[in-house]
Design an enzyme around this catalytic site. Structure first.
Site, PDB file in Angstrom:
ATOM      1  N   SER A  86     -34.575 -92.897 -14.531  1.00 43.32           N
ATOM      2  CA  SER A  86     -34.053 -94.253 -14.305  1.00 43.32           C
ATOM      3  C   SER A  86     -35.174 -95.267 -14.403  1.00 43.32           C
ATOM      4  O   SER A  86     -36.315 -94.984 -14.005  1.00 43.32           O
ATOM      5  CB  SER A  86     -33.446 -94.338 -12.896  1.00 43.32           C
ATOM      6  OG  SER A  86     -33.200 -95.697 -12.565  1.00 43.32           O
TER       7      SER A  86
ATOM      8  N   LYS B  14     -36.763 -90.025  -9.475  1.00 47.08           N
ATOM      9  CA  LYS B  14     -36.502 -90.237 -10.900  1.00 47.08           C
ATOM     10  C   LYS B  14     -37.772 -90.144 -11.726  1.00 47.08           C
ATOM     11  O   LYS B  14     -37.758 -89.678 -12.859  1.00 47.08           O
ATOM     12  CB  LYS B  14     -35.817 -91.589 -11.109  1.00 47.08           C
ATOM     13  CG  LYS B  14     -34.372 -91.630 -10.622  1.00 47.08           C
ATOM     14  CD  LYS B  14     -33.553 -90.511 -11.231  1.00 47.08           C
ATOM     15  CE  LYS B  14     -32.064 -90.800 -11.254  1.00 47.08           C
ATOM     16  NZ  LYS B  14     -31.283 -89.643 -11.744  1.00 47.08           N
TER      17      LYS B  14
ATOM     18  N   TYR C  17     -35.264 -92.971  -4.400  1.00 43.60           N
ATOM     19  CA  TYR C  17     -34.639 -92.743  -5.713  1.00 43.60           C
ATOM     20  C   TYR C  17     -35.670 -92.863  -6.840  1.00 43.60           C
ATOM     21  O   TYR C  17     -35.727 -92.031  -7.752  1.00 43.60           O
ATOM     22  CB  TYR C  17     -33.531 -93.784  -5.854  1.00 43.60           C
ATOM     23  CG  TYR C  17     -32.724 -93.753  -7.118  1.00 43.60           C
ATOM     24  CD1 TYR C  17     -31.669 -92.852  -7.271  1.00 43.60           C
ATOM     25  CD2 TYR C  17     -32.963 -94.667  -8.145  1.00 43.60           C
ATOM     26  CE1 TYR C  17     -30.892 -92.865  -8.423  1.00 43.60           C
ATOM     27  CE2 TYR C  17     -32.192 -94.684  -9.290  1.00 43.60           C
ATOM     28  CZ  TYR C  17     -31.154 -93.784  -9.426  1.00 43.60           C
ATOM     29  OH  TYR C  17     -30.385 -93.799 -10.568  1.00 43.60           O
TER      30      TYR C  17
HETATM   31  P1  NAI Z   1     -21.665 -91.497 -10.508  1.00 47.29           P
HETATM   32  O1  NAI Z   1     -21.736 -91.664  -9.041  1.00 47.29           O
HETATM   33  O2  NAI Z   1     -20.387 -91.823 -11.206  1.00 47.29           O
HETATM   34  O3  NAI Z   1     -22.063 -90.020 -10.959  1.00 47.29           O
HETATM   35  C1  NAI Z   1     -22.853 -89.148 -10.210  1.00 47.29           C
HETATM   36  C2  NAI Z   1     -22.072 -87.858 -10.044  1.00 47.29           C
HETATM   37  O4  NAI Z   1     -22.910 -86.872  -9.437  1.00 47.29           O
HETATM   38  C3  NAI Z   1     -20.856 -88.029  -9.129  1.00 47.29           C
HETATM   39  O5  NAI Z   1     -19.687 -87.613  -9.813  1.00 47.29           O
HETATM   40  C4  NAI Z   1     -21.183 -87.156  -7.930  1.00 47.29           C
HETATM   41  O6  NAI Z   1     -20.040 -86.537  -7.328  1.00 47.29           O
HETATM   42  C5  NAI Z   1     -22.113 -86.134  -8.537  1.00 47.29           C
HETATM   43  N1  NAI Z   1     -22.982 -85.507  -7.533  1.00 47.29           N
HETATM   44  C6  NAI Z   1     -23.669 -86.120  -6.522  1.00 47.29           C
HETATM   45  N2  NAI Z   1     -24.340 -85.228  -5.787  1.00 47.29           N
HETATM   46  C7  NAI Z   1     -24.082 -84.003  -6.357  1.00 47.29           C
HETATM   47  C8  NAI Z   1     -24.513 -82.687  -6.037  1.00 47.29           C
HETATM   48  N3  NAI Z   1     -25.322 -82.449  -5.001  1.00 47.29           N
HETATM   49  N4  NAI Z   1     -24.070 -81.669  -6.811  1.00 47.29           N
HETATM   50  C9  NAI Z   1     -23.233 -81.901  -7.857  1.00 47.29           C
HETATM   51  N5  NAI Z   1     -22.794 -83.142  -8.192  1.00 47.29           N
HETATM   52  C10 NAI Z   1     -23.218 -84.177  -7.446  1.00 47.29           C
HETATM   53  O7  NAI Z   1     -22.849 -92.401 -11.128  1.00 47.29           O
HETATM   54  P2  NAI Z   1     -23.467 -92.480 -12.610  1.00 47.29           P
HETATM   55  O8  NAI Z   1     -23.904 -93.877 -12.791  1.00 47.29           O
HETATM   56  O9  NAI Z   1     -22.570 -91.853 -13.604  1.00 47.29           O
HETATM   57  O10 NAI Z   1     -24.803 -91.603 -12.432  1.00 47.29           O
HETATM   58  C11 NAI Z   1     -25.141 -90.485 -13.248  1.00 47.29           C
HETATM   59  C12 NAI Z   1     -26.651 -90.317 -13.248  1.00 47.29           C
HETATM   60  O11 NAI Z   1     -27.255 -91.412 -13.939  1.00 47.29           O
HETATM   61  C13 NAI Z   1     -27.289 -90.303 -11.852  1.00 47.29           C
HETATM   62  O12 NAI Z   1     -28.346 -89.364 -11.836  1.00 47.29           O
HETATM   63  C14 NAI Z   1     -27.842 -91.703 -11.718  1.00 47.29           C
HETATM   64  O13 NAI Z   1     -28.894 -91.759 -10.791  1.00 47.29           O
HETATM   65  C15 NAI Z   1     -28.284 -91.965 -13.136  1.00 47.29           C
HETATM   66  N6  NAI Z   1     -28.487 -93.357 -13.486  1.00 47.29           N
HETATM   67  C16 NAI Z   1     -27.417 -94.195 -13.630  1.00 47.29           C
HETATM   68  C17 NAI Z   1     -27.629 -95.524 -14.004  1.00 47.29           C
HETATM   69  C18 NAI Z   1     -26.504 -96.447 -14.272  1.00 47.29           C
HETATM   70  O14 NAI Z   1     -26.798 -97.599 -14.733  1.00 47.29           O
HETATM   71  N7  NAI Z   1     -25.252 -96.066 -14.046  1.00 47.29           N
HETATM   72  C19 NAI Z   1     -28.996 -96.061 -14.152  1.00 47.29           C
HETATM   73  C20 NAI Z   1     -30.035 -95.076 -14.045  1.00 47.29           C
HETATM   74  C21 NAI Z   1     -29.764 -93.774 -13.709  1.00 47.29           C
END
Ligand code: NAI
Length: 302
Positions: free
Chosen positions: A153, A170, A166
């Site tokens: 990130s 990251k 975080y």
């Molecule tokens: P999101 O919250 O929709 O997706 C994250 C998913 O990970 C969720 O479905 C959640 O249930 C699952 N999760 C959480 N803890 C878990 C665990 N212990 N075991 C299995 N699954 C688990 O959010 P998003 O935005 O789709 O995030 C996806 C990745 O992208 C994350 O790593 C986030 O930090 C990263 N990210 C997202 C950005 C954005 O602009 N949306 C920016 C930079 C990084």
């Protein structure tokens, strides 16, 4: 350019029950990969759990004519990581691709962060990547093929207020990626990291009007490329945002050399030390050592 396809390759995508992970799962499945849709189905802060999201994405993939299984283990323990890889082996016989995408947020300014907030975030993002990738890597190494894509990130690469836990996790993934790229090189295992910017439940209040342009589906082409056989890069970090793809890199300035260096020399020569004209992008730590040796030996000879 030939189409990028996956020809039955087996991909584990963590946190694929929604947001970015769901898009990656659908993209790889459309291109012929068999998918383990891992998601424990908790809230943005990682509380709770629900089998629904992973199963719903499996149903979407099956409706497209693809193959997928749901897995609701947490990435955040060694046993969870082993169990996720076992799901791939049990369902499809092997694993070719790991996309470390699962993530949570526990934002707080540094002075107010408590131990639980630090540990929970590092456990899911950074340790979770170790726990899932390590058993998968052993299989990949054995068969001489693998692709690993980890989700970093810009909050870590560049920094963001209130996200020390975080951001540290990251940026830790960048270090893991760089070492995996080096260790995996002779086994045809490539490891890269992505820094996405996308409108998901995690970022729903962040982008204002431009949010509509930040479709998470526009990050998935990068994941598809980096997890394909066609991928030509390893150990790199790419930014993906609304259809813009860029490379982040770590550069080294030519610097200042003084074998009798003092703290005062640093203060006096800070502009030269920091000057990025003529910077290089070392491939690995040996590359930097070579530069150090050549500067020292060049000065000795000169
Ligand atoms: P999101 O919250 O929709 O997706 C994250 C998913 O990970 C969720 O479905 C959640 O249930 C699952 N999760 C959480 N803890 C878990 C665990 N212990 N075991 C299995 N699954 C688990 O959010 P998003 O935005 O789709 O995030 C996806 C990745 O992208 C994350 O790593 C986030 O930090 C990263 N990210 C997202 C950005 C954005 O602009 N949306 C920016 C930079 C990084």
């Amino acid at each position: 350019m030939a189409d990028i396809g996956f020809d039955g390759k087996v991909a584990i995508i963590t946190g694929a029950g929604g947001g970015l992970g769901r898009e990656h799962a659908l993209e790889l499945a459309r291109r012929g990969a068999r998918i383990v849709v891992n998601d424990l189905g908790g809230s943005v802060s990682g509380d709770g759990g629900d089998v629904g999201p992973a199963q719903a994405v499996v149903q979407e993939i099956v409706a497209l004519g693809g193959e997928a299984v749901a897995d609701t283990n947490s990435v955040a323990t060694p046993e969870g990581g082993e169990a996720i890889v076992k799901s791939a082996v049990d369902a499809f016989g092997t694993v070719d691709i790991v996309v470390n995408n699962a993530g949570i947020l526990r934002d707080k300014s540094f002075q107010n962060l408590d131990q639980a907030m630090i540990e929970a975030v590092i456990q899911v993002h950074l340790l979770g990547a170790f726990y899932v990738t390590q058993p998968a890597y052993r299989i990949m190494r054995e068969k001489g093929y693998g692709r690993i894509v980890s989700t970093s990130s810009n909050s870590g690469i560049l920094g963001n207020f209130g996200q020390s836990n975080y951001g540290a996790a990251k940026m830790g993934l960048v270090g893991l990626t760089r070492v995996l790229a080096i260790e995996g090189r002779k086994h045809n295992i490539k490891a890269n990291a992505i820094a996405p910017v996308a409108l998901t439940r995690m970022t729903e209040d962040m982008f204002g009007d431009v949010g509509q342009a930040l479709d998470p589906g526009l990050v998935s082409p990068l994941v598809a490329y980096l997890s394909s056989e066609a991928c030509e890069v390893s150990g790199e970090v790419y930014s993906a945002a609304g259809g813009i793809i860029s490379r982040f890199f770590i550069g080294l300035t030519p610097g200042y050399y003084n074998p009798k260096l003092t703290a005062e020399d640093i203060a006096e020569n800070l502009a030269e030390i920091r000057d990025d004209a003529g910077y290089t992008v070392p491939r690995d730590n040996n590359d930097e050592i070579k530069k150090i040796v050549s500067t020292i030996q060049g000065a000795d000879e000169g």
